[in-house]
Scaffold this motif. Structure first.
Motif, PDB file in Angstrom:
ATOM      1  N   VAL A 177      36.363  37.775  37.992  1.00 50.72           N
ATOM      2  CA  VAL A 177      37.685  37.002  37.958  1.00 50.72           C
ATOM      3  C   VAL A 177      38.316  37.277  36.648  1.00 50.72           C
ATOM      4  CG1 VAL A 177      38.578  34.817  38.039  1.00 50.72           C
ATOM      5  CG2 VAL A 177      36.860  35.256  39.700  1.00 50.72           C
ATOM      6  N   GLU A 178      37.443  37.308  35.584  1.00 48.26           N
ATOM      7  CA  GLU A 178      38.180  37.170  34.155  1.00 48.26           C
ATOM      8  C   GLU A 178      38.741  38.617  33.825  1.00 48.26           C
ATOM      9  OE1 GLU A 178      38.457  35.767  29.997  1.00 48.26           O
ATOM     10  OE2 GLU A 178      38.007  35.007  32.043  1.00 48.26           O
ATOM     11  N   ASP A 179      38.018  39.693  34.429  1.00 44.21           N
ATOM     12  CA  ASP A 179      38.656  41.049  34.436  1.00 44.21           C
ATOM     13  C   ASP A 179      39.953  41.039  35.327  1.00 44.21           C
ATOM     14  OD1 ASP A 179      36.597  41.711  32.996  1.00 44.21           O
ATOM     15  OD2 ASP A 179      35.352  42.643  34.543  1.00 44.21           O
ATOM     16  N   LYS A 180      39.785  40.622  36.582  1.00 38.62           N
ATOM     17  CA  LYS A 180      41.193  40.473  37.401  1.00 38.62           C
ATOM     18  C   LYS A 180      42.427  40.214  36.710  1.00 38.62           C
ATOM     19  CE  LYS A 180      42.517  41.740  41.682  1.00 38.62           C
ATOM     20  NZ  LYS A 180      42.468  43.230  42.018  1.00 38.62           N
ATOM     21  N   LEU A 181      42.094  38.844  35.893  1.00 41.91           N
ATOM     22  CA  LEU A 181      43.264  38.364  35.248  1.00 41.91           C
ATOM     23  C   LEU A 181      43.550  38.821  33.920  1.00 41.91           C
ATOM     24  CD1 LEU A 181      42.032  34.473  35.954  1.00 41.91           C
ATOM     25  CD2 LEU A 181      43.780  35.526  37.207  1.00 41.91           C
ATOM     26  N   ALA A 182      42.859  39.738  33.590  1.00 41.07           N
ATOM     27  CA  ALA A 182      43.199  40.389  32.189  1.00 41.07           C
ATOM     28  C   ALA A 182      44.694  40.962  32.008  1.00 41.07           C
ATOM     29  CB  ALA A 182      41.961  41.295  31.835  1.00 41.07           C
ATOM     30  N   ASP A 183      45.233  41.342  33.103  1.00 42.52           N
ATOM     31  CA  ASP A 183      46.476  42.200  32.900  1.00 42.52           C
ATOM     32  C   ASP A 183      47.756  40.914  33.014  1.00 42.52           C
ATOM     33  OD1 ASP A 183      46.614  40.897  35.468  1.00 42.52           O
ATOM     34  OD2 ASP A 183      46.711  43.004  36.544  1.00 42.52           O
ATOM     35  N   GLY A 184      47.405  39.695  32.833  1.00 44.49           N
ATOM     36  CA  GLY A 184      48.320  38.687  32.638  1.00 44.49           C
ATOM     37  C   GLY A 184      48.779  37.956  34.030  1.00 44.49           C
ATOM     38  N   ARG A 193      27.261  34.798  37.364  1.00 47.88           N
ATOM     39  CA  ARG A 193      27.773  35.249  36.125  1.00 47.88           C
ATOM     40  C   ARG A 193      28.758  36.682  36.344  1.00 47.88           C
ATOM     41  NH1 ARG A 193      22.473  34.375  34.800  1.00 47.88           N
ATOM     42  NH2 ARG A 193      21.998  36.631  34.737  1.00 47.88           N
ATOM     43  N   GLN A 194      28.355  37.286  37.353  1.00 46.71           N
ATOM     44  CA  GLN A 194      29.014  38.635  37.630  1.00 46.71           C
ATOM     45  C   GLN A 194      30.495  38.313  38.180  1.00 46.71           C
ATOM     46  OE1 GLN A 194      26.240  40.653  40.173  1.00 46.71           O
ATOM     47  NE2 GLN A 194      24.833  41.141  38.673  1.00 46.71           N
ATOM     48  N   PHE A 195      30.298  37.270  39.018  1.00 50.21           N
ATOM     49  CA  PHE A 195      31.780  36.972  39.780  1.00 50.21           C
ATOM     50  C   PHE A 195      32.721  36.439  38.804  1.00 50.21           C
ATOM     51  CE2 PHE A 195      34.414  36.611  43.231  1.00 50.21           C
ATOM     52  CZ  PHE A 195      34.006  37.598  44.177  1.00 50.21           C
ATOM     53  N   PHE A 229      30.397  30.229  32.392  1.00 48.89           N
ATOM     54  CA  PHE A 229      32.007  30.428  31.977  1.00 48.89           C
ATOM     55  C   PHE A 229      32.275  30.259  30.670  1.00 48.89           C
ATOM     56  CE2 PHE A 229      30.868  28.359  36.061  1.00 48.89           C
ATOM     57  CZ  PHE A 229      31.921  28.801  37.026  1.00 48.89           C
ATOM     58  N   THR A 230      31.340  30.345  29.659  1.00 49.82           N
ATOM     59  CA  THR A 230      31.632  30.175  28.496  1.00 49.82           C
ATOM     60  C   THR A 230      32.402  31.285  27.824  1.00 49.82           C
ATOM     61  OG1 THR A 230      29.255  29.176  28.104  1.00 49.82           O
ATOM     62  CG2 THR A 230      30.241  30.016  25.812  1.00 49.82           C
ATOM     63  N   SER A 231      32.030  32.514  28.058  1.00 45.17           N
ATOM     64  CA  SER A 231      32.841  33.730  27.644  1.00 45.17           C
ATOM     65  C   SER A 231      34.067  34.323  28.514  1.00 45.17           C
ATOM     66  CB  SER A 231      31.813  34.792  27.412  1.00 45.17           C
ATOM     67  OG  SER A 231      31.045  34.349  26.291  1.00 45.17           O
ATOM     68  N   ALA A 232      34.506  33.258  29.412  1.00 41.29           N
ATOM     69  CA  ALA A 232      35.655  33.605  30.317  1.00 41.29           C
ATOM     70  C   ALA A 232      36.663  32.812  30.135  1.00 41.29           C
ATOM     71  CB  ALA A 232      35.071  33.467  31.780  1.00 41.29           C
ATOM     72  N   PRO A 233      37.446  32.562  29.220  1.00 44.06           N
ATOM     73  CA  PRO A 233      38.587  31.736  29.055  1.00 44.06           C
ATOM     74  C   PRO A 233      39.786  31.983  30.187  1.00 44.06           C
ATOM     75  CG  PRO A 233      38.634  33.515  27.503  1.00 44.06           C
ATOM     76  CD  PRO A 233      37.307  33.412  28.093  1.00 44.06           C
ATOM     77  N   LEU A 234      39.913  33.124  30.546  1.00 46.74           N
ATOM     78  CA  LEU A 234      40.967  33.331  31.660  1.00 46.74           C
ATOM     79  C   LEU A 234      40.437  32.772  32.903  1.00 46.74           C
ATOM     80  CD1 LEU A 234      41.809  36.928  30.821  1.00 46.74           C
ATOM     81  CD2 LEU A 234      43.297  35.079  30.277  1.00 46.74           C
ATOM     82  N   CYS A 235      39.257  32.675  33.142  1.00 47.55           N
ATOM     83  CA  CYS A 235      38.790  32.132  34.481  1.00 47.55           C
ATOM     84  C   CYS A 235      38.987  30.814  34.424  1.00 47.55           C
ATOM     85  CB  CYS A 235      37.253  32.791  34.623  1.00 47.55           C
ATOM     86  SG  CYS A 235      36.351  31.901  36.171  1.00 47.55           S
ATOM     87  N   ARG A 236      38.752  30.157  33.287  1.00 48.46           N
ATOM     88  CA  ARG A 236      38.697  28.788  33.425  1.00 48.46           C
ATOM     89  C   ARG A 236      40.158  28.378  33.137  1.00 48.46           C
ATOM     90  NH1 ARG A 236      35.194  29.818  28.468  1.00 48.46           N
ATOM     91  NH2 ARG A 236      36.833  28.936  27.136  1.00 48.46           N
ATOM     92  N   SER A 237      41.242  28.979  32.747  1.00 45.79           N
ATOM     93  CA  SER A 237      42.288  28.453  32.883  1.00 45.79           C
ATOM     94  C   SER A 237      42.846  28.671  34.091  1.00 45.79           C
ATOM     95  CB  SER A 237      43.095  29.515  31.833  1.00 45.79           C
ATOM     96  OG  SER A 237      43.032  29.088  30.549  1.00 45.79           O
TER      97      SER A 237
END
Length: 262
Positions: free
Chosen positions: A180-187, A174-176, A217-225
């Protein structure tokens, strides 16, 4: 000079990332599928110098056999392919970005991969290892040099389950995903800005968790994309095409070594 041969398991975890890195590099290296759950990694024909594979913390990962030398560890193999191809773009040229990529990969290796392997082996490889005949299991474990890896095989056969370790492994997945989600947050499209080994290594370990730990992965749309983009990348498709089972996401073998530092 002897021909280079890449021995690999099903395209999952380190075998997936290495096969994809090889496809991305464009190098012409023969690939041979081996059954990791039969201990085939430890009895390779013509393997003479085996220290790198005997002591690999990755556990039952792929091996590149080059002139009798066994080369192991997915990140190192991906770097080798990139450099042997004259730089195919798997590593940033900028010194800081290269350092950042290597730090990310180290955290994948030390936190994410042991967690995924622990959960995946409990779910997928414990039963087939337990079903091995005593003589076959003994022959496999006799061929394993590392005491730590041999013990991981034995624990799976003996149904040794550590509830705290399972919970910790679920938390690390979950943490990882969130990392990934946080890393992709800048677009950005890829983890290091440009596509790199960090994308392949992270994707290869997270991919099986989309089934075994789907809630992560439920709350990680950027990671899923990001994972969808990787799934469609030609090098990943090439790697996945080497599967011999219906669902390589459930192909696990003992390893990697559990991180002793938490």
């Amino acid at each position: 000079m002897a021909e280079d041969i890449l021995y690999h398991g099903e395209p999952n975890g380190p075998s997936l990332s290495v096969l994809a890195a090889l496809a991305e590099s464009g190098l012409d290296i023969e690939c041979r599928h081996i059954d990791l759950l039969k201990g085939a990694r430890h009895t390779l024909h013509d393997a003479q110098e085996t220290l790198a594979s005997d002591m690999a913390v990755e556990g039952e990962g792929p091996i590149l056999l080059k002139d009798g030398e066994t080369m192991s560890e997915a990140v190192f193999l991906a770097q080798y392919f990139d450099e042997a191809a004259g730089s195919c773009g798997l590593q940033p040229k900028d010194a800081y970005l290269h350092w950042e990529m290597m730090m990310w990969c180290r955290q994948v290796n030390e936190r994410l991969s042991p967690a995924v392997a622990y959960l995946g082996n409990l779910a997928c490889s414990q039963a087939p290892i337990a079903a091995l005949a005593e003589e076959e299991f003994a022959a496999i474990t006799r061929s394993i040099f590392s005491d730590d890896l041999r013990q991981r095989w034995q624990d799976l056969r003996d149904d040794v389950v550590d509830a705290a370790r399972r919970e910790d492994s679920e938390a690390k997945v979950r943490q990882f995903v969130q990392r990934v989600e946080d890393k992709l947050a800048d677009g950005r499209v890829w983890l290091m800005g440009d596509f790199s080994i960090a994308d392949l290594e992270t994707f290869a370990w997270l991919r099986p968790m989309t089934e075994l730990e789907a809630d992560a992965f439920t709350s990680a749309p950027l990671c899923r994309s990001w994972m969808d983009r990787l799934e469609q990348r030609p090098c990943v498709q090439s790697a996945l095409a080497k599967a011999v089972t219906e669902n390589p996401k459930r192909a696990f073998a003992p390893g990697p070594e559990i991180n002793r530092w938490g």
